[in-house]
Write a protein that holds these residues in place. Structure first.
Motif, PDB file in Angstrom:
ATOM      1  N   TYR A 142       0.845  -1.192   0.000  1.00 63.39           N
ATOM      2  CA  TYR A 142       0.000   0.000   0.000  1.00 63.39           C
ATOM      3  C   TYR A 142       0.877   1.236   0.000  1.00 63.39           C
ATOM      4  CZ  TYR A 142      -3.300  -3.317   2.178  1.00 63.39           C
ATOM      5  OH  TYR A 142      -4.087  -4.387   2.479  1.00 63.39           O
ATOM      6  N   HIS A 192     -14.300  -5.786   3.702  1.00 61.17           N
ATOM      7  CA  HIS A 192     -14.623  -7.121   3.193  1.00 61.17           C
ATOM      8  C   HIS A 192     -14.468  -8.155   4.309  1.00 61.17           C
ATOM      9  CE1 HIS A 192     -10.260  -7.065   3.124  1.00 61.17           C
ATOM     10  NE2 HIS A 192     -10.311  -8.392   3.198  1.00 61.17           N
ATOM     11  N   ASP A 212     -13.042 -11.969   4.261  1.00 58.67           N
ATOM     12  CA  ASP A 212     -12.391 -12.888   3.325  1.00 58.67           C
ATOM     13  C   ASP A 212     -13.359 -14.041   3.033  1.00 58.67           C
ATOM     14  OD1 ASP A 212     -10.242 -11.246   4.500  1.00 58.67           O
ATOM     15  OD2 ASP A 212      -8.984 -12.461   3.200  1.00 58.67           O
ATOM     16  N   SER A 256      -2.553 -11.553   9.161  1.00 59.86           N
ATOM     17  CA  SER A 256      -1.917 -10.481   8.387  1.00 59.86           C
ATOM     18  C   SER A 256      -0.687  -9.980   9.143  1.00 59.86           C
ATOM     19  CB  SER A 256      -2.921  -9.350   8.189  1.00 59.86           C
ATOM     20  OG  SER A 256      -2.234  -8.194   7.796  1.00 59.86           O
ATOM     21  N   HIS A 268     -13.314  -6.302   7.702  1.00 58.50           N
ATOM     22  CA  HIS A 268     -12.152  -5.498   8.079  1.00 58.50           C
ATOM     23  C   HIS A 268     -11.764  -4.613   6.908  1.00 58.50           C
ATOM     24  CE1 HIS A 268     -10.715  -9.405   6.594  1.00 58.50           C
ATOM     25  NE2 HIS A 268      -9.715  -8.740   6.025  1.00 58.50           N
ATOM     26  N   ARG A 310       3.210   0.601   3.271  1.00 63.96           N
ATOM     27  CA  ARG A 310       2.979  -0.567   4.122  1.00 63.96           C
ATOM     28  C   ARG A 310       2.867  -1.811   3.253  1.00 63.96           C
ATOM     29  NH1 ARG A 310      -1.831  -3.077   5.791  1.00 63.96           N
ATOM     30  NH2 ARG A 310      -1.581  -4.331   7.662  1.00 63.96           N
ATOM     31  N   SER A 362       1.814  -5.771   3.562  1.00 65.86           N
ATOM     32  CA  SER A 362       1.261  -6.783   4.473  1.00 65.86           C
ATOM     33  C   SER A 362       1.299  -8.135   3.783  1.00 65.86           C
ATOM     34  CB  SER A 362      -0.163  -6.430   4.876  1.00 65.86           C
ATOM     35  OG  SER A 362      -1.040  -6.654   3.803  1.00 65.86           O
ATOM     36  N   THR A 380      -0.753 -11.562   3.843  1.00 64.68           N
ATOM     37  CA  THR A 380      -1.937 -12.271   4.319  1.00 64.68           C
ATOM     38  C   THR A 380      -1.704 -13.769   4.165  1.00 64.68           C
ATOM     39  OG1 THR A 380      -3.273 -10.435   3.509  1.00 64.68           O
ATOM     40  CG2 THR A 380      -4.451 -12.423   4.119  1.00 64.68           C
TER      41      THR A 380
HETATM   42  O1  LIG Z   1      -3.306  -5.401   4.670  1.00 60.64           O
HETATM   43  C1  LIG Z   1      -3.832  -6.063   5.531  1.00 60.64           C
HETATM   44  O2  LIG Z   1      -3.388  -6.132   6.665  1.00 60.64           O
HETATM   45  C2  LIG Z   1      -5.114  -6.813   5.261  1.00 60.64           C
HETATM   46  C3  LIG Z   1      -5.149  -7.528   3.984  1.00 60.64           C
HETATM   47  C4  LIG Z   1      -6.425  -8.246   3.793  1.00 60.64           C
HETATM   48  O3  LIG Z   1      -7.391  -7.996   4.434  1.00 60.64           O
HETATM   49  C5  LIG Z   1      -6.522  -9.303   2.805  1.00 60.64           C
HETATM   50  O4  LIG Z   1      -5.546  -9.581   2.111  1.00 60.64           O
HETATM   51  O5  LIG Z   1      -7.602  -9.887   2.690  1.00 60.64           O
END
Ligand SMILES: O=C(O)CCC(=O)C(=O)O
Ligand SMILES: [Fe+2]
Length: 617
Positions: free
Chosen positions: A234, A243, A245, A256, A296, A316, A318, A320
């Motif tokens: 991001y 959403h 998942d 995450s 989330h 950032r 992340s 997942t």
């Molecule tokens: O960036 C995040 O921490 C969440 C990512 C997320 O919700 C996802 O990949 O479904």
């Protein structure tokens, strides 16, 4: 307030609702409860509530509670429609006491009034959420969402660095509207919000192994194996839509791991809404209800307010961790969020917008971008024409990043230099043929005089056909464009000039300047395209940067003196050039808007950000 058996509550404390038994499988009305519904009482029936209370006092009554007036929190002696209520509820210490009272009342009545008595059920009021909405919480347990865990410092700083570079080296980035993603194990398909379970792709990169081992030791996490990874990158200011998942696609817990920057993650279930500060290097584990029933998301913004502090976000990344559901569907107790049980998936950004809509948006942005802003006329175009000769005399060094790019081009490549300045790169790659141009007529003349093949061009609509070049360089050009639309249009037209598979190198000035002292002379502008509150975050900063021509130079003639500012004391004509100085992640952010490109490399080099992109199709 909860019902507390054994603890006496005053009449006004019974804030819940009452009903006859039987509806919820709690008896058929014959079995004793410790509550009675007593009918045929009230002023219109000749028995006041007070008289009833006195009467029941001898029968171990705890409270006599008139029905609640509909729609209000208060107790009232009036029922719906304004008529006086003709019944009350009574609570006893035990079902035996209630049974005794029921027998007496049914037989004897009260005075000479006959009353009707039935067992009743008391439903305590639903618990109000304990969490205040505005509050950003630092600990998952303070959110009161079942199954949500935040494990801080899950990886060390060194591991974070290792993961970021390890992830960069493996797999392929894919550009979404605002961020880029990589998948391992199984490809995530955004149009179905799931995976094709028979289509395994590239395995997890080796840097993940110690992390999965560590995850296996966390008792709250129950998945035996995680087999799908999504890496989300991001840029600052970019978030993620709400959403859950997809239940049918993934079984068990979702994790995450946050790298590079913190962010506030928000959780939503119906009207309920809670916020959690997710620091970098932490692992967020969504298990049970938190995974299945709560949406989330991460709001799009550059800073997060955490208590009194404003926490700046940066890029950032992340990771997942998910487990692909191999067979069967989900049969969780949350059918409203469960697509296996018929719940609709919320539309994705991609699905929401039709192809046509996207096309129309892109067209209108391009149209807007084609208008030459006054700022650029006065502070870019006009200035370069005035200072061309002097500027050129300072521009001869061949940058290693550009040299590296050109050296990497295959033999006989056709390379376009878009915004070529004094043409210093035309001869820098003997094995390629370099052509190009610049917006400044004077600089184009200068290149022509040196024997280069150049045209005067506007980067937003260059006079070349699309798909022409094997490679494009655009060095120190985009930072002279004064709006987001123009920078995006420029980047788009650079990509369109490439043949599929072709590469472009774009460099811009970085906010992270090595010679900070120089910046003291820069004039900061308020953002030319301020878009606070708009969907595109404000990235980078705008400046007017001086260019000084000494009086003795031919460029410091009368015309120049009229367009620039004359500093008699120092013997200089000072021009101001417009610069949009890019922040970390901003180039990638821009590229993420373009559907058919992949970022191959993005590095910082001597006060510049340099991005290499590939046109995919
Ligand atoms: O960036 C995040 O921490 C969440 C990512 C997320 O919700 C996802 O990949 O479904
Ligand atoms: Fe998610």
């Amino acid at each position: 307030m909860e019902e507390k058996p054994g603890e006496k509550m005053a009449a006004e404390e019974w804030q819940g609702t009452w009903r006859r038994p039987g509806k919820e499988g709690d008896g058929n009305g014959e079995e004793a409860t410790r509550y009675l519904l007593i009918g045929n009482v009230g002023p219109s029936c000749g028995v006041s509530v007070e008289a009833l209370r006195d009467h029941l006092a001898t029968m171990k009554v705890e409270a006599v509670v008139p029905p609640r007036e509909s729609g209000k929190g208060k107790r009232s002696k009036r029922s719906k429609g304004g008529k006086a209520a003709t019944y009350v509820f009574a609570a006893f210490g035990s079902a035996t006491d209630a049974k005794v009272a029921k027998g007496k009342l049914s037989g004897d009545g009260i005075g000479d009034v006959k009353v009707m008595v039935e067992y009743a059920v008391y439903c305590p009021p639903k618990e109000k959420p304990k969490v205040s909405e505005e509050y950003v919480r630092l600990r998952a347990e303070d959110l009161g969402i079942d199954g949500l865990y935040l494990l801080k410092d899950f990886v060390s700083e060194e591991e974070e660095r290792g993961l970021l570079s390890g992830l960069d080296e493996s797999g392929e980035w894919k550009c979404l509207a605002r961020r880029r993603v990589k998948h391992f194990g199984f490809e995530f398909d955004y149009s179905i919000r799931g995976v094709h379970p028979n289509k395994e792709i590239v395995a997890f990169p080796p840097c993940i192994e110690p992390i999965t081992d560590r995850i296996a030791g966390v008792k709250e996490i129950t998945n035996e194996r995680f087999d799908q990874l999504t890496v989300n990158e991001y840029p600052m200011g970019v978030g993620l839509s709400p959403h859950v998942d997809t239940h049918s696609a993934f079984a068990g817990d979702i994790l995450s791991l946050s790298l590079g920057s913190s962010a506030v993650m928000e959780f939503r279930k119906g009207e309920d809404h809670r916020r959690l500060f997710v620091p970098r290097r932490s692992l967020l584990a969504m298990t049970g209800e938190s995974r299945l029933a709560w949406q989330h998301y991460i709001p799009h913004r550059k800073t997060d307010k955490v208590g009194a502090k404003v926490v700046k976000r940066t890029m950032r990344t992340s990771i997942t961790f998910r487990t692909v559901r191999k067979q069967g569907g989900c049969s969780c107790p949350f059918p409203e969020q469960c697509d296996s049980q018929g719940a609709a998936l919320p539309p994705t950004r991609m699905l929401e917008k039709s192809q046509q809509q996207q096309q129309a948006e892109a067209e209108s942005m391009l149209e807007k971008a084609r208008k030459f802003p006054e700022m650029e006329k006065d502070h870019v175009h006009g200035v370069y024409d005035c200072i061309a000769g002097h500027f050129s005399s300072t521009r001869f060094a061949i940058w290693p990043e550009v040299k590296r790019f050109l050296d990497g081009m295959p033999e006989h490549s056709l390379v376009g230099d878009i915004g070529c300045g004094n043409g210093k790169y035309f001869g820098a790659a003997k094995h390629c043929r370099v052509v190009g141009g610049d917006l400044s007529f004077e600089l184009v003349q200068l290149c022509k005089n040196r024997g280069h093949e150049v045209v005067q061009l506007d980067v937003v609509r260059p006079p070349y056909r699309q798909n022409l070049f094997d490679g494009v360089i655009s060095i120190a050009v985009l930072h002279h464009m004064s709006t987001f639309e123009r920078r995006l249009a420029a980047m788009t037209s650079i990509v369109n000039l490439l043949r599929p598979g072709g590469l472009a190198l774009v460099t811009v000035w970085a906010m992270e300047q090595e010679e900070v002292k120089k910046m003291k002379k820069w004039k900061k502008l308020s953002h030319g395209d301020s878009r606070e509150g708009a969907s595109v975050p404000v990235l980078g900063k705008d400046y007017l940067v001086p260019w000084s021509v000494p009086f003795h130079r031919p460029e410091a003639g009368e015309v120049a003196k009229q367009s620039g500012k004359v500093d008699e004391q120092k013997g200089l004509v000072v021009f101001e050039r417009f610069y949009h100085v890019f922040e970390r992640g901003e180039l990638e952010y821009l590229v993420n808007y373009i559907p058919n490109v992949t970022v191959m490399r993005c590095v910082y080099d001597r006060s510049n950000w340099c991005i290499t992109v590939r046109r995919d199709t």
